[in-house]
Design a protein around this motif. Structure first.
Motif, PDB file in Angstrom:
ATOM      1  N   ILE A 272       7.705  63.861  10.109  1.00  0.00           N
ATOM      2  CA  ILE A 272       7.176  63.405  11.396  1.00  0.00           C
ATOM      3  C   ILE A 272       5.979  64.259  11.806  1.00  0.00           C
ATOM      4  CG2 ILE A 272       7.690  63.179  13.858  1.00  0.00           C
ATOM      5  CD1 ILE A 272      10.537  62.459  13.094  1.00  0.00           C
ATOM      6  N   THR A 273       6.049  65.561  11.544  1.00  0.00           N
ATOM      7  CA  THR A 273       4.932  66.450  11.865  1.00  0.00           C
ATOM      8  C   THR A 273       3.683  66.029  11.106  1.00  0.00           C
ATOM      9  OG1 THR A 273       6.483  68.262  12.223  1.00  0.00           O
ATOM     10  CG2 THR A 273       4.176  68.846  11.897  1.00  0.00           C
ATOM     11  N   VAL A 274       3.846  65.593   9.852  1.00  0.00           N
ATOM     12  CA  VAL A 274       2.707  65.151   9.052  1.00  0.00           C
ATOM     13  C   VAL A 274       2.187  63.811   9.562  1.00  0.00           C
ATOM     14  CG1 VAL A 274       1.919  64.579   6.723  1.00  0.00           C
ATOM     15  CG2 VAL A 274       3.593  66.402   7.058  1.00  0.00           C
ATOM     16  N   ILE A 275       3.087  62.917   9.963  1.00  0.00           N
ATOM     17  CA  ILE A 275       2.669  61.621  10.503  1.00  0.00           C
ATOM     18  C   ILE A 275       1.698  61.823  11.659  1.00  0.00           C
ATOM     19  CG2 ILE A 275       3.474  59.611  11.817  1.00  0.00           C
ATOM     20  CD1 ILE A 275       6.000  59.603  10.147  1.00  0.00           C
ATOM     21  N   ALA A 276       1.971  62.821  12.501  1.00  0.00           N
ATOM     22  CA  ALA A 276       1.129  63.076  13.666  1.00  0.00           C
ATOM     23  C   ALA A 276      -0.280  63.504  13.288  1.00  0.00           C
ATOM     24  CB  ALA A 276       1.769  64.146  14.547  1.00  0.00           C
ATOM     25  N   GLU A 277      -0.494  63.892  12.030  1.00  0.00           N
ATOM     26  CA  GLU A 277      -1.805  64.356  11.587  1.00  0.00           C
ATOM     27  C   GLU A 277      -2.534  63.324  10.726  1.00  0.00           C
ATOM     28  OE1 GLU A 277      -2.844  67.006  12.835  1.00  0.00           O
ATOM     29  OE2 GLU A 277      -0.999  67.934  13.542  1.00  0.00           O
ATOM     30  N   MET A 278      -1.993  62.114  10.611  1.00  0.00           N
ATOM     31  CA  MET A 278      -2.580  61.108   9.726  1.00  0.00           C
ATOM     32  C   MET A 278      -3.583  60.222  10.459  1.00  0.00           C
ATOM     33  SD  MET A 278       0.764  59.948   7.503  1.00  0.00           S
ATOM     34  CE  MET A 278      -0.220  58.912   6.406  1.00  0.00           C
ATOM     35  N   ARG A 279      -4.560  59.720   9.714  1.00  0.00           N
ATOM     36  CA  ARG A 279      -5.543  58.804  10.283  1.00  0.00           C
ATOM     37  C   ARG A 279      -4.921  57.449  10.599  1.00  0.00           C
ATOM     38  NH1 ARG A 279      -9.105  60.816   6.184  1.00  0.00           N
ATOM     39  NH2 ARG A 279      -8.575  59.022   4.893  1.00  0.00           N
ATOM     40  N   ASP A 280      -4.171  56.910   9.641  1.00  0.00           N
ATOM     41  CA  ASP A 280      -3.583  55.582   9.812  1.00  0.00           C
ATOM     42  C   ASP A 280      -2.155  55.598   9.259  1.00  0.00           C
ATOM     43  OD1 ASP A 280      -2.999  52.928  10.074  1.00  0.00           O
ATOM     44  OD2 ASP A 280      -4.710  52.178   8.921  1.00  0.00           O
ATOM     45  N   PRO A 281      -1.216  56.150  10.012  1.00  0.00           N
ATOM     46  CA  PRO A 281       0.161  56.280   9.508  1.00  0.00           C
ATOM     47  C   PRO A 281       0.804  54.957   9.132  1.00  0.00           C
ATOM     48  CG  PRO A 281      -0.155  57.605  11.481  1.00  0.00           C
ATOM     49  CD  PRO A 281      -1.361  56.747  11.356  1.00  0.00           C
ATOM     50  N   SER A 282       0.588  53.908   9.929  1.00  0.00           N
ATOM     51  CA  SER A 282       1.236  52.622   9.649  1.00  0.00           C
ATOM     52  C   SER A 282       0.880  52.101   8.263  1.00  0.00           C
ATOM     53  CB  SER A 282       0.841  51.589  10.707  1.00  0.00           C
ATOM     54  OG  SER A 282       1.487  51.855  11.931  1.00  0.00           O
ATOM     55  N   ARG A 283      -0.347  52.328   7.832  1.00  0.00           N
ATOM     56  CA  ARG A 283      -0.776  51.846   6.526  1.00  0.00           C
ATOM     57  C   ARG A 283      -0.466  52.836   5.407  1.00  0.00           C
ATOM     58  NH1 ARG A 283      -7.055  51.742   5.387  1.00  0.00           N
ATOM     59  NH2 ARG A 283      -6.539  53.965   5.212  1.00  0.00           N
ATOM     60  N   ASP A 284      -0.771  54.118   5.639  1.00  0.00           N
ATOM     61  CA  ASP A 284      -0.730  55.088   4.545  1.00  0.00           C
ATOM     62  C   ASP A 284       0.625  55.770   4.354  1.00  0.00           C
ATOM     63  OD1 ASP A 284      -3.389  54.596   3.996  1.00  0.00           O
ATOM     64  OD2 ASP A 284      -4.127  56.203   5.286  1.00  0.00           O
ATOM     65  N   TYR A 285       1.388  55.961   5.425  1.00  0.00           N
ATOM     66  CA  TYR A 285       2.658  56.682   5.295  1.00  0.00           C
ATOM     67  C   TYR A 285       3.646  55.982   4.358  1.00  0.00           C
ATOM     68  CZ  TYR A 285       7.213  58.627   6.557  1.00  0.00           C
ATOM     69  OH  TYR A 285       8.476  59.173   6.505  1.00  0.00           O
ATOM     70  N   PRO A 286       3.904  54.658   4.504  1.00  0.00           N
ATOM     71  CA  PRO A 286       4.851  54.023   3.576  1.00  0.00           C
ATOM     72  C   PRO A 286       4.429  54.157   2.112  1.00  0.00           C
ATOM     73  CG  PRO A 286       4.439  52.599   5.454  1.00  0.00           C
ATOM     74  CD  PRO A 286       3.444  53.706   5.540  1.00  0.00           C
ATOM     75  N   ARG A 287       3.123  54.038   1.853  1.00  0.00           N
ATOM     76  CA  ARG A 287       2.653  54.180   0.462  1.00  0.00           C
ATOM     77  C   ARG A 287       2.844  55.613  -0.032  1.00  0.00           C
ATOM     78  NH1 ARG A 287      -3.277  51.811  -0.043  1.00  0.00           N
ATOM     79  NH2 ARG A 287      -3.608  53.085   1.826  1.00  0.00           N
ATOM     80  N   ALA A 288       2.609  56.596   0.850  1.00  0.00           N
ATOM     81  CA  ALA A 288       2.791  57.997   0.462  1.00  0.00           C
ATOM     82  C   ALA A 288       4.251  58.281   0.118  1.00  0.00           C
ATOM     83  CB  ALA A 288       2.319  58.920   1.587  1.00  0.00           C
ATOM     84  N   ILE A 289       5.175  57.716   0.905  1.00  0.00           N
ATOM     85  CA  ILE A 289       6.597  57.910   0.641  1.00  0.00           C
ATOM     86  C   ILE A 289       6.993  57.301  -0.702  1.00  0.00           C
ATOM     87  CG2 ILE A 289       8.906  57.203   1.386  1.00  0.00           C
ATOM     88  CD1 ILE A 289       7.791  59.556   2.909  1.00  0.00           C
ATOM     89  N   VAL A 290       6.475  56.114  -0.978  1.00  0.00           N
ATOM     90  CA  VAL A 290       6.788  55.460  -2.256  1.00  0.00           C
ATOM     91  C   VAL A 290       6.262  56.284  -3.424  1.00  0.00           C
ATOM     92  CG1 VAL A 290       6.310  53.452  -3.697  1.00  0.00           C
ATOM     93  CG2 VAL A 290       6.939  53.138  -1.297  1.00  0.00           C
ATOM     94  N   TRP A 291       4.996  56.741  -3.319  1.00  0.00           N
ATOM     95  CA  TRP A 291       4.428  57.541  -4.403  1.00  0.00           C
ATOM     96  C   TRP A 291       5.180  58.854  -4.583  1.00  0.00           C
ATOM     97  CZ3 TRP A 291       1.813  55.863  -8.218  1.00  0.00           C
ATOM     98  CH2 TRP A 291       0.906  54.807  -8.083  1.00  0.00           C
ATOM     99  N   LEU A 292       5.588  59.465  -3.472  1.00  0.00           N
ATOM    100  CA  LEU A 292       6.359  60.706  -3.550  1.00  0.00           C
ATOM    101  C   LEU A 292       7.595  60.521  -4.411  1.00  0.00           C
ATOM    102  CD1 LEU A 292       7.380  63.545  -2.613  1.00  0.00           C
ATOM    103  CD2 LEU A 292       8.380  62.373  -0.633  1.00  0.00           C
ATOM    104  N   ASN A 293       8.385  59.518  -4.108  1.00  0.00           N
ATOM    105  CA  ASN A 293       9.662  59.365  -4.798  1.00  0.00           C
ATOM    106  C   ASN A 293       9.551  58.655  -6.135  1.00  0.00           C
ATOM    107  OD1 ASN A 293      11.602  60.660  -2.980  1.00  0.00           O
ATOM    108  ND2 ASN A 293      10.929  59.132  -1.511  1.00  0.00           N
ATOM    109  N   VAL A 294       8.457  57.915  -6.358  1.00  0.00           N
ATOM    110  CA  VAL A 294       8.203  57.361  -7.694  1.00  0.00           C
ATOM    111  C   VAL A 294       8.043  58.497  -8.697  1.00  0.00           C
ATOM    112  CG1 VAL A 294       6.399  56.258  -9.081  1.00  0.00           C
ATOM    113  CG2 VAL A 294       7.312  55.090  -7.075  1.00  0.00           C
TER     114      VAL A 294
END
Length: 490
Positions: A272-294
């Protein structure tokens, strides 16, 4: 270029602002004189909050977010996974690693759903404030700090094991816990964390290098079979693997292993702390989570399976100790900077949170948060010293690597990673849980996660503490609190 508009409960038309009922209610709630932080409805900033932006402002894109998540999650937990396979078996162990990884991916996605509804949140403590007011905010805040203290303690335990290994136990283990603790305390004294930004990627790379050295050394020379195996198996035997649960393992040890798998996915607390620092969380956060666990899930499985297949019953935890002779010392030496970096990042996060609370809520000196005054520095140094003293006591009270990971996981990780996220889904979908079959299915699943987290907390804490107590009381086991014994042998 203007930043994307966040759905914060307001709509703008023709230069006028019209508040929805929900937004008006939130503003009225924030104006209550209850001592809770006040949030500006436009940018979500906490009044008087000290911000440590990554590069300043909301600058994180998908790639940098993925790298931060990776360095945040892949750390101490991976070193316990090979021994997990020997305890609960190769097949159940692989299933557990994959299952917890899938669950961690799902619960991480819930965080962005909660953020979309409450874009003012800056950390997990804010979530507690929104869901339960000041009482839950206090509970989550205390749990947040204690969890960080346990993570720092586990880093110090790992460092003490490494120092015992590298020096052939040249000093009392209490001293080997104290040396890195003092170093971490000194690293945490600067009040800005910006200087530590370079620790992330090199720290993760060093873990990979240390694990790779362990694997190569095991492949070339094999494990040290001159001593008894992980569960006191006979020395000088052929390396074997258990496909199913190990019959020599107790129920406490098996459940402890499951908790260690959960610990490997403990990164959600900081997302959540990182989400607060993102440019476009709605678009980029889900993709980042997928890439992390892939990458993370297959990596966990591969590292655990390869080390266990090469070391068999002679595997140890942390896994670096499975390498024979000098290779183990080299691996721990490479890991040393990583563990100091972990202590710095997690310790500084806890100290900064407590510092903000004391200055803002207790001393009512928010205007001095960034000042170089006697008051601000006294508070910072005092809190930092107290935090690392607590971490030092925890590390010496639980000097066994697997035990401290299991207790941390039972107390906090299962909630911050799984239970609290499921509760967030229930909170934002309250009143809509039976709207359709999909909502009903998700509702049942999330209630199950809440109950399962409660079970893991109660039963996991019982088994972890009782198992640790049995070992401490066993006269044939060298494990003890504030021990001078070599904890690389525990």
């Amino acid at each position: 270029m203007s930043s994307p508009v966040r759905d914060s409960g307001t709509s703008r038309s023709e230069g006028n602002t019209f508040e929805t009922p929900a937004a008006g209610e939130e503003k009225r709630a924030n104006r209550k004189n209850d001592g809770a932080p006040r949030y500006d409805s436009n940018d979500g900033a906490v009044v008087g909050e000290v911000k440590d932006h990554y590069g300043g402002g909301n600058k994180l894109g998908m790639i940098r977010t993925t790298l931060i998540f990776f360095t945040n999650q892949v750390g101490i937990g991976i070193l316990s996974l090979p021994s997990v396979l020997h305890t609960i078996g190769l097949i159940p162990g692989i299933i557990s690693i994959i299952a917890f990884g899938v669950l961690a991916t799902y619960t991480a996605y819930i965080l962005i759903q909660f953020w979309r509804k409450y874009p003012s949140i800056r950390d997990v403590v804010d979530v507690g404030r929104i869901m339960g007011g000041l009482p839950l905010e206090i509970i989550v805040g205390v749990a947040h700090v204690l969890n960080l203290a346990l993570i720092c303690a586990s880093a110090n335990v790992t460092l003490s094991i490494g120092l015992n290994t590298m020096t052939d136990h040249a000093l009392c283990t209490v001293g080997f816990v104290g040396i890195p603790m003092v170093m971490c305390w000194l690293l945490c004294m600067p009040r800005s964390l910006s200087f530590a930004g370079w620790f992330g990627i090199p720290a993760t790379i060093s873990i990979f290098v240390a694990v790779l050295i362990t694997i190569v050394a095991l492949a070339v020379n094999g494990p040290n079979t001159g001593t008894s195996g992980y569960f006191s198996e006979a020395a000088n035997q052929a390396v074997v693997m258990s496909l199913g649960p190990n019959p020599n393992a107790t129920m406490h040890q098996k459940f402890e292993s499951v908790l260690n798998v959960a610990f490997a996915y403990a990164g959600n607390q900081a997302f959540i702390t990182v989400i607060a620092e993102m440019r476009d969380p709605s678009r980029d956060y889900p993709r980042a989570i997928v890439w992390l666990n892939v990458f993370a899930i297959p990596m966990y499985v591969i590292v655990a399976c390869v080390v266990y297949s090469l070391a068999g019953q002679y595997v140890v935890s942390p896994a670096l100790g499975s390498a024979p002779g000098v290779a183990s010392k080299v691996a721990y030496g490479i890991l040393f900077g990583t563990m100091l970096g972990s202590g710095l990042v997690f310790g500084h996060t806890a100290i900064k949170y407590m510092y903000n609370v004391v200055m803002d809520r207790v001393l009512r000196s928010r205007h001095q948060l960034m000042d170089n005054s006697v008051t601000s520095w006294s508070v910072w140094i005092g809190i930092g010293t107290a935090f690392w003293v607590v971490s030092f006591v925890l590390a010496n009270a639980i000097p066994a690597f697997n035990s401290i990971l299991a207790i941390s996981s039972a107390l906090f990780v299962t909630w911050f990673t799984f239970g609290m996220a499921a509760a967030q889904w229930i909170f934002i979908n309250w009143g809509q849980q039976t709207a359709n079959w999909r909502k009903m299915s998700l509702s049942v699943f999330n209630w199950f996660l809440v109950l399962a987290s409660a079970f893991l907390t109660v039963f996991g804490l019982y088994t972890s503490i009782s198992g640790l107590d049995q070992r401490v009381r066993d006269p044939d086991d060298a494990l003890d609190v504030f021990t001078c014994a070599d904890n690389s042998l525990f």
